[in-house]
Scaffold this motif. Structure first.
Motif, PDB file in Angstrom:
ATOM      1  N   PRO A 431     -42.476 -19.924  -6.209  1.00  0.00           N
ATOM      2  CA  PRO A 431     -41.255 -19.106  -6.232  1.00  0.00           C
ATOM      3  C   PRO A 431     -40.136 -19.800  -5.451  1.00  0.00           C
ATOM      4  N   HIS A 432     -38.928 -19.765  -6.005  1.00  0.00           N
ATOM      5  CA  HIS A 432     -37.820 -20.446  -5.357  1.00  0.00           C
ATOM      6  C   HIS A 432     -36.507 -19.766  -5.747  1.00  0.00           C
ATOM      7  N   ALA A 433     -35.740 -19.379  -4.731  1.00  0.00           N
ATOM      8  CA  ALA A 433     -34.520 -18.587  -4.946  1.00  0.00           C
ATOM      9  C   ALA A 433     -33.462 -19.312  -5.764  1.00  0.00           C
ATOM     10  N   LYS A 434     -33.531 -20.648  -5.821  1.00  0.00           N
ATOM     11  CA  LYS A 434     -32.487 -21.383  -6.546  1.00  0.00           C
ATOM     12  C   LYS A 434     -32.708 -21.368  -8.058  1.00  0.00           C
ATOM     13  N   PHE A 435     -33.898 -20.983  -8.474  1.00  0.00           N
ATOM     14  CA  PHE A 435     -34.214 -21.143  -9.890  1.00  0.00           C
ATOM     15  C   PHE A 435     -34.312 -19.829 -10.641  1.00  0.00           C
ATOM     16  N   THR A 436     -33.317 -18.983 -10.421  1.00  0.00           N
ATOM     17  CA  THR A 436     -33.208 -17.782 -11.234  1.00  0.00           C
ATOM     18  C   THR A 436     -31.738 -17.380 -11.293  1.00  0.00           C
ATOM     19  N   ASN A 437     -31.461 -16.253 -11.972  1.00  0.00           N
ATOM     20  CA  ASN A 437     -30.094 -15.738 -12.081  1.00  0.00           C
ATOM     21  C   ASN A 437     -29.983 -14.460 -11.259  1.00  0.00           C
ATOM     22  N   TYR A 438     -28.747 -14.035 -10.997  1.00  0.00           N
ATOM     23  CA  TYR A 438     -28.564 -12.879 -10.120  1.00  0.00           C
ATOM     24  C   TYR A 438     -27.489 -11.918 -10.638  1.00  0.00           C
ATOM     25  N   SER A 439     -27.715 -10.625 -10.344  1.00  0.00           N
ATOM     26  CA  SER A 439     -26.643  -9.628 -10.472  1.00  0.00           C
ATOM     27  C   SER A 439     -26.255  -9.195  -9.071  1.00  0.00           C
ATOM     28  N   PHE A 440     -25.014  -8.763  -8.934  1.00  0.00           N
ATOM     29  CA  PHE A 440     -24.506  -8.368  -7.628  1.00  0.00           C
ATOM     30  C   PHE A 440     -23.915  -6.969  -7.676  1.00  0.00           C
ATOM     31  N   ASP A 441     -24.080  -6.255  -6.595  1.00  0.00           N
ATOM     32  CA  ASP A 441     -23.446  -4.947  -6.461  1.00  0.00           C
ATOM     33  C   ASP A 441     -21.920  -5.144  -6.502  1.00  0.00           C
ATOM     34  N   VAL A 442     -21.303  -4.513  -7.483  1.00  0.00           N
ATOM     35  CA  VAL A 442     -19.893  -4.776  -7.763  1.00  0.00           C
ATOM     36  C   VAL A 442     -18.973  -4.336  -6.611  1.00  0.00           C
ATOM     37  N   SER A 443     -19.256  -3.190  -6.029  1.00  0.00           N
ATOM     38  CA  SER A 443     -18.337  -2.735  -4.980  1.00  0.00           C
ATOM     39  C   SER A 443     -18.511  -3.550  -3.698  1.00  0.00           C
ATOM     40  N   GLU A 444     -19.693  -4.108  -3.521  1.00  0.00           N
ATOM     41  CA  GLU A 444     -19.896  -5.006  -2.379  1.00  0.00           C
ATOM     42  C   GLU A 444     -19.057  -6.282  -2.565  1.00  0.00           C
ATOM     43  N   VAL A 445     -19.071  -6.819  -3.762  1.00  0.00           N
ATOM     44  CA  VAL A 445     -18.237  -8.001  -4.049  1.00  0.00           C
ATOM     45  C   VAL A 445     -16.783  -7.660  -3.749  1.00  0.00           C
ATOM     46  N   TYR A 446     -16.355  -6.500  -4.258  1.00  0.00           N
ATOM     47  CA  TYR A 446     -14.969  -6.078  -4.079  1.00  0.00           C
ATOM     48  C   TYR A 446     -14.590  -6.028  -2.600  1.00  0.00           C
TER      49      TYR A 446
END
Ligand SMILES: *[C@@H]1O[C@H](CO)[C@@H](O)[C@H](O)[C@H]1NC(C)=O
Ligand SMILES: *[C@@H]1O[C@H](CO)[C@@H](O)[C@H](O)[C@H]1NC(C)=O
Ligand SMILES: *[C@@H]1O[C@H](CO)[C@@H](O)[C@H](O)[C@H]1NC(C)=O
Ligand SMILES: *[C@@H]1O[C@H](CO)[C@@H](O)[C@H](O)[C@H]1NC(C)=O
Length: 475
Positions: A431-446
């Motif tokens: 398992p390795h964090a660099k080798f996948t895709n991500y979704s992000f909480d939109v209001s946190e990004v904001y």
């Protein structure tokens, strides 16, 4: 030669208004006082326990490892390896510790062996063997042995110059009068790694005390692969000659009248790859100087603020580390009336110079962990880089942003981060964090972007520029 005047330096500096009678300097020259510095020294805010006893010594440490103090140190190290002693002697070679930087005159190299190679060469240590390199001068053999102690392709010129010897009668198939820069480069496909090459070339010209003096030098890359890189235009501020590789000279005995062996991209405690950087310190003058040198050398204008905060989101077209809810994030950010939001995808279709233009007009750069974030080197001084998620590689772009002196933020709340799966390292299968895709909480990004925008607006250089612009408009 160490003293530089503003007129001659217009290509080196932007945003600097200087009194034409002032001699300006970088800090490593003799008699360079603080008031004459082009670039202020980087600073440390808090004591880094375990690194330094006092803030003062910590500042010195940062200066020596990440700023113009690094150049000063290398200049001090320069020592003779081969000197003329007899009347007919015309050779010369001098180097810093571990042969990380050398320069010489009338140096002979025999490349005829290369023509026999069946495969192209890169990262090899046996281009030159005994008898293949030397000059007409007296070699200090003990010193040569002592400083050729880092025998590794991208750490030192030791692998090549350890064979340096006195030559009496030799024949040159070709004598090159033009100043030569030999370069052992890292991966030219990677923005992060290739700019480590360019940074070290920039630093080397400072060590040589000829930065910005001429673009006459001929670069020869120490490989027989053809040189090709989407970042190749970064050579233009350094030289107006097309880059060569060893292929150009491989069946000949060459005599170099004037040759420089620059600092390398993977030196131990080198800059900037893989080097531990003293905490709580930032804004290296050396990195600001590098950024200006590249931007000005490519003819890019000085930074100007716009009427809105400009947000640029780097969209990756790769297999991994994609932002799965990119469109949703963009829609949300566009609702903030003080932002002007843009998505870019920097692939081969977008020439590097175009990329730099966009980056020079960016106040907040958002992107996933990846080489594209190296663009932070060329952001305005007031900019913020938002590494959406660092994929557990915490130091890489954080340290680069510190060196460049711009604000860095990243994702903190793992509860609001949604990996597609746990990721799988392509070679180890773990398992390795660099080798996948991500979704992000939109209001946190904001809210992170909103804070970043605040930071930009409060930045002194942003404010100063902005008020200056407004004044000009009134006139
Ligand atoms: C530096 O200053 C000293 C003392 O004023 C002077 O002797 C020396 O020549 C100066 N060096 C340079 C390179 O200007
Ligand atoms: C070099 O050439 C000179 C003149 O041709 C000759 O006298 C001398 O012996 C040569 N030296 C060596 C080491 O071959
Ligand atoms: C390095 O400095 C020497 C003078 O010490 C100069 O002759 C040479 O041209 C310089 N090399 C480059 C690439 O600027
Ligand atoms: C990440 O997204 C890309 C594009 O949708 C896809 O090709 C790739 O398989 C995804 N990677 C993982 C680990 O799911």
């Amino acid at each position: 030669m160490a003293w530089l005047w503003p007129l001659a330096l217009s290509v080196l500096f932007s945003d600097v208004i200087v009194n034409a009678s002032d001699k300006l300097c970088f800090g490593y020259e003799e008699n360079c006082s603080d008031s004459q510095l082009f670039y202020p020294q980087g600073t440390c805010d808090n004591l880094a326990v375990g690194w330094a006893q006092s803030l003062e010594s910590q500042n010195e440490m940062f200066y020596e490892f990440g700023d113009f103090g690094y150049v000063k140190k290398r200049i001090k190290e320069i020592t003779n390896i081969c000197q003329p002693v007899e009347d007919k002697d015309n050779g010369f070679l001098e180097c810093t510790d571990h042969m990380r930087f050398c320069r010489g005159n009338n140096i002979y190299m025999d490349f005829r062996g290369l023509a026999k190679q069946t495969h192209p060469l890169r990262y090899t240590m046996d281009v030159l063997g005994p008898g293949d390199v030397g000059a007409r001068c007296q070699v200090d053999d003990a010193k040569l042995r002592r400083i050729s102690d880092h025998i590794s392709p991208l750490q030192s010129w030791g692998p090549e110059l350890r064979h340096f010897q006195r030559l009496e009668n030799y024949t040159c198939d070709l004598t090159i009068e033009t100043p030569i820069i030999l370069m052992k480069i890292d991966a030219a496909v990677s923005y992060y790694h290739h700019f480590c090459d360019f940074l070290n070339l920039y630093i080397s010209l400072h060590v040589n005390q000829t930065i910005g003096e001429t673009k006459d030098a001929q670069v020869i890359i120490w490989e027989t692969y053809p040189y090709s890189s989407m970042f190749s235009s970064a050579f233009l501020p350094f030289t107006d000659k097309p880059v060569w590789t060893l292929r150009k000279i491989m069946n000949k005995r060459i005599c170099f009248k004037n040759v420089m062996f620059p600092l390398l991209p993977r030196m131990i405690y080198g800059l900037y790859y893989n080097t531990p950087l003293v905490p709580h310190c930032h804004a290296s003058g050396l990195f600001k100087g590098f950024s200006d040198f590249i931007r000005n050398g490519l003819g890019l204008p000085s930074f100007e603020p716009a009427d809105k905060i400009r947000v640029t989101l780097l969209s990756r077209r790769t297999q991994f580390r994609r932002i799965l809810n990119e469109e949703e994030i963009l829609r949300d950010l566009k609702e903030n009336p003080s932002l002007s939001v843009k998505k870019v995808s920097f692939d081969r279709e977008v020439p590097f110079l175009e990329q730099l233009k966009i980056i020079g007009n960016t106040d907040i750069l958002i992107g996933m962990h990846g080489s594209g974030l190296t663009h932070l080197l060329f952001l305005p001084d007031w900019a913020v880089v938002f590494e959406l998620y660092n994929c557990e590689d915490e130091g890489c772009y954080f340290d680069l942003a510190r060196l460049r002196g711009i604000k860095y933020v990243t994702w903190k709340d793992k509860e609001k981060l949604f990996p597609q799966d746990e990721g799988k390292h392509p070679s180890t299968g773990k398992p390795h964090a660099k080798f996948t895709n991500y979704s992000f909480d939109v209001s946190e990004v904001y809210s992170i972007v909103d804070e970043a925008a605040d930071w930009v607006m409060r930045h002194p250089s942003y404010g100063r520029k902005y008020s200056h612009l407004q004044k000009k408009d009134e006139l």
